[in-house]
Design a protein around this motif. Structure first.
Motif, PDB file in Angstrom:
ATOM      1  N   PRO A 190       0.463   4.019 -16.427  1.00 34.02           N
ATOM      2  CA  PRO A 190      -0.360   5.371 -17.160  1.00 34.02           C
ATOM      3  C   PRO A 190       0.393   6.563 -16.711  1.00 34.02           C
ATOM      4  CG  PRO A 190      -1.888   4.189 -17.111  1.00 34.02           C
ATOM      5  CD  PRO A 190      -1.141   2.854 -16.207  1.00 34.02           C
ATOM      6  N   GLU A 191       0.759   6.258 -14.791  1.00 33.48           N
ATOM      7  CA  GLU A 191       1.422   7.303 -13.732  1.00 33.48           C
ATOM      8  C   GLU A 191       2.607   7.441 -14.067  1.00 33.48           C
ATOM      9  OE1 GLU A 191      -0.023   9.483 -11.515  1.00 33.48           O
ATOM     10  OE2 GLU A 191      -2.092   8.168 -12.529  1.00 33.48           O
ATOM     11  N   GLU A 192       3.056   6.502 -14.350  1.00 35.42           N
ATOM     12  CA  GLU A 192       4.732   6.646 -14.956  1.00 35.42           C
ATOM     13  C   GLU A 192       4.734   7.080 -16.089  1.00 35.42           C
ATOM     14  OE1 GLU A 192       6.999   2.702 -13.128  1.00 35.42           O
ATOM     15  OE2 GLU A 192       5.923   1.890 -14.290  1.00 35.42           O
ATOM     16  N   ILE A 193       4.276   7.024 -16.744  1.00 36.65           N
ATOM     17  CA  ILE A 193       4.484   7.762 -18.083  1.00 36.65           C
ATOM     18  C   ILE A 193       4.040   9.147 -18.076  1.00 36.65           C
ATOM     19  CG2 ILE A 193       3.208   8.078 -20.458  1.00 36.65           C
ATOM     20  CD1 ILE A 193       2.667   4.726 -20.306  1.00 36.65           C
ATOM     21  N   LYS A 194       2.790   9.711 -17.238  1.00 33.82           N
ATOM     22  CA  LYS A 194       2.908  10.634 -16.768  1.00 33.82           C
ATOM     23  C   LYS A 194       3.774  11.501 -16.805  1.00 33.82           C
ATOM     24  CE  LYS A 194      -1.782  11.455 -15.279  1.00 33.82           C
ATOM     25  NZ  LYS A 194      -3.214  11.893 -14.651  1.00 33.82           N
ATOM     26  N   LYS A 195       4.468  10.643 -15.416  1.00 36.81           N
ATOM     27  CA  LYS A 195       5.847  11.270 -15.176  1.00 36.81           C
ATOM     28  C   LYS A 195       6.645  11.748 -15.956  1.00 36.81           C
ATOM     29  CE  LYS A 195       6.524  10.213 -10.494  1.00 36.81           C
ATOM     30  NZ  LYS A 195       6.650   9.552  -9.170  1.00 36.81           N
ATOM     31  N   ILE A 196       6.864  10.751 -16.789  1.00 34.49           N
ATOM     32  CA  ILE A 196       8.268  10.446 -17.626  1.00 34.49           C
ATOM     33  C   ILE A 196       7.407  11.987 -18.998  1.00 34.49           C
ATOM     34  CG2 ILE A 196       9.312   9.107 -19.225  1.00 34.49           C
ATOM     35  CD1 ILE A 196       8.834   6.873 -18.261  1.00 34.49           C
ATOM     36  N   LEU A 197       7.157  11.769 -19.249  1.00 35.03           N
ATOM     37  CA  LEU A 197       6.353  13.030 -20.725  1.00 35.03           C
ATOM     38  C   LEU A 197       5.893  14.469 -19.724  1.00 35.03           C
ATOM     39  CD1 LEU A 197       4.616  10.506 -23.123  1.00 35.03           C
ATOM     40  CD2 LEU A 197       7.059  10.697 -22.593  1.00 35.03           C
TER      41      LEU A 197
END
Length: 185
Positions: free
Chosen positions: A161-168
């Motif tokens: 979820p943290e990586e997704i937040k960073k990507i999006l």
């Protein structure tokens, strides 16, 4: 008995007439002009009717008014409409195979049938992909909408979820995390 044979002949004539009418009615060779929503200097794109018919927004307008030659695309800017027209021209009315869900790979080349689609969507920035998704949604072009969504799915597949937040979360494609601080506060 004769009457039945005569009826069959009538059917043939009707079928032939339909074919001729179909030929006349088949105005796919005509061009349409799609106009972007830019207020100052709206961009105009000429596109073959056959290619434009992949877009349900255009299709519905044409079915309602067959004389329509210029169609205003109210919510799509010139730069994005240019990419959408490029996509429509490439496919020229032939809807590409549906992308299998869930996404099986993070490589677009492996999940789309047409290598051109993978190359087209891979060269866009994230911001542009989101704008293409919004434009394709507004114009009702399912295959392009799914292509854009599949590309975003490949970016976040298997991420935390943290990586997704960073990507999006970041608007630029640098991913330097500056925006994250403001998002958390």
């Amino acid at each position: 008995y004769q009457r039945r044979v005569h009826g069959a002949d009538d059917m043939k004539t009707t079928a032939e007439e339909d074919e001729e009418l179909g030929g006349l009615d088949d105005g796919d060779e005509e061009d349409l002009t799609l106009i972007s929503c830019d207020e100052e200097n709206p961009a105009k794109f000429t596109i073959a009717k056959k290619a434009a018919m992949m877009c349900n927004l255009v299709k519905n307008i044409i079915e309602g008014d067959q004389t329509a030659k210029e169609i205003e695309i109210k919510k799509v800017s010139g730069s994005i409409l240019n990419l959408i027209v490029e996509y429509l021209n490439h496919h020229n009315g032939k809807v590409p195979a549906e992308i299998a869900k869930p996404i099986r790979s993070v490589k677009m080349e492996k999940i789309v049938e047409d290598p051109w689609d993978a190359e087209f969507i891979n060269k866009q920035t994230k911001k542009t992909i989101f704008q293409i998704i919004l434009g394709a949604n507004y114009m009702d072009i399912k295959s392009l909408l799914h292509l854009g969504c599949a590309k975003i799915a490949t970016l976040i597949k298997g991420k935390s979820p943290e990586e997704i937040k960073k990507i999006l979360g970041d608007d630029d494609d640098a991913g330097d995390g500056k925006d994250q601080k403001t998002a958390d506060s």
